[in-house]
Motif scaffolding. Structure first.
Motif, mmCIF file in Angstrom:
data_model
loop_
_atom_site.group_PDB
_atom_site.id
_atom_site.type_symbol
_atom_site.label_atom_id
_atom_site.label_comp_id
_atom_site.label_asym_id
_atom_site.label_seq_id
_atom_site.Cartn_x
_atom_site.Cartn_y
_atom_site.Cartn_z
ATOM 1 N N ASP A 25 3.124 3.969 -4.604
ATOM 2 C CA ASP A 25 2.242 4.711 -5.439
ATOM 3 C C ASP A 25 2.385 4.733 -6.931
ATOM 4 O O ASP A 25 3.348 5.211 -7.363
ATOM 5 C CB ASP A 25 2.751 6.315 -5.015
ATOM 6 N N LEU A 26 1.491 3.851 -7.443
ATOM 7 C CA LEU A 26 1.429 3.569 -8.684
ATOM 8 C C LEU A 26 0.513 4.253 -9.532
ATOM 9 O O LEU A 26 -0.541 4.407 -9.099
ATOM 10 C CB LEU A 26 0.918 1.985 -9.140
ATOM 11 N N ARG A 27 0.934 5.287 -10.497
ATOM 12 C CA ARG A 27 0.057 6.359 -11.115
ATOM 13 C C ARG A 27 0.392 6.198 -12.704
ATOM 14 O O ARG A 27 1.475 5.705 -13.081
ATOM 15 C CB ARG A 27 0.311 7.678 -10.766
ATOM 16 N N LEU A 77 1.874 14.049 -14.437
ATOM 17 C CA LEU A 77 1.058 13.395 -13.608
ATOM 18 C C LEU A 77 -0.468 14.247 -13.304
ATOM 19 O O LEU A 77 -0.874 13.957 -12.222
ATOM 20 C CB LEU A 77 1.727 13.102 -12.365
ATOM 21 N N THR A 101 -5.485 1.129 -7.948
ATOM 22 C CA THR A 101 -6.012 0.668 -6.890
ATOM 23 C C THR A 101 -5.994 -0.770 -6.686
ATOM 24 O O THR A 101 -6.041 -1.645 -7.776
ATOM 25 C CB THR A 101 -7.554 0.949 -6.902
ATOM 26 N N ARG A 113 0.780 -1.396 -0.069
ATOM 27 C CA ARG A 113 0.025 0.176 -0.280
ATOM 28 C C ARG A 113 0.899 1.137 -0.062
ATOM 29 O O ARG A 113 0.165 2.487 -0.286
ATOM 30 C CB ARG A 113 -1.003 0.185 1.182
ATOM 31 N N THR A 153 -3.748 9.421 -12.428
ATOM 32 C CA THR A 153 -4.728 8.407 -11.809
ATOM 33 C C THR A 153 -4.066 7.323 -10.953
ATOM 34 O O THR A 153 -2.870 6.886 -11.564
ATOM 35 C CB THR A 153 -5.749 7.587 -12.814
ATOM 36 N N ARG A 154 -4.398 7.223 -9.757
ATOM 37 C CA ARG A 154 -3.617 6.148 -9.005
ATOM 38 C C ARG A 154 -4.291 4.542 -9.217
ATOM 39 O O ARG A 154 -5.364 4.565 -9.540
ATOM 40 C CB ARG A 154 -3.816 6.234 -7.449
ATOM 41 N N ALA A 211 5.490 6.313 -8.376
ATOM 42 C CA ALA A 211 5.585 7.895 -8.246
ATOM 43 C C ALA A 211 6.152 8.462 -6.997
ATOM 44 O O ALA A 211 6.515 9.472 -6.841
ATOM 45 C CB ALA A 211 4.375 8.660 -8.360
ATOM 46 N N ASN A 212 6.387 7.303 -5.978
ATOM 47 C CA ASN A 212 7.044 7.801 -4.735
ATOM 48 C C ASN A 212 8.351 7.012 -4.469
ATOM 49 O O ASN A 212 8.842 6.967 -3.368
ATOM 50 C CB ASN A 212 5.892 7.572 -3.581
#
Length: 111
Positions: A16-18, A41, A111, A13, A108-109, A70-71
């Motif tokens: 951060d996949l975007r 992004l 989920t 969790r 968009t992330r 992204a993180n």
């Protein structure tokens, strides 16, 4: 293929996949493998450096929507600060970027 260490759901969790849209791409001078990408992004732009030049031409990447981490902490590669990592699949001979099957807006992330 060797198995990797399992991670917890909480660890997953944190990733951060975007979705990012490639705004520009160019080969990195002095490297046969690297491409510098400028991506959007949504309300933010970033620079990514990816080792995909043996599989993709920079001009073919512009406008493409790709998945990225992204993180990830920024890292200098060939003197360029890479602010994330693209996601791709490789079987050793072929590399394929992970792209959405439908049109989703950038930023968009997953989920």
């Amino acid at each position: 293929m060797a198995e990797r260490e399992q991670i917890s759901f909480e660890d997953f969790r944190r990733i951060d996949l975007r979705l990012a849209k490639v705004l520009s791409a160019r080969r990195v001078e002095g490297s046969d493998k690297l491409i510098e990408l400028r991506v959007s992004l949504g309300g933010e732009e970033r620079t990514l450096v990816a080792g995909i030049a043996m599989y993709y031409k920079p001009e073919d990447l512009v406008g493409k929507k790709i998945m990225m981490v992204a993180n990830l902490k920024p890292r200098k590669i060939f003197g360029i600060e890479s602010q994330g990592m693209i996601l791709a699949l490789s079987d050793g001979d072929t590399l394929s970027l992970i792209v959405p099957e439908r049109d989703v807006k950038e930023g968009t992330r997953a989920t």
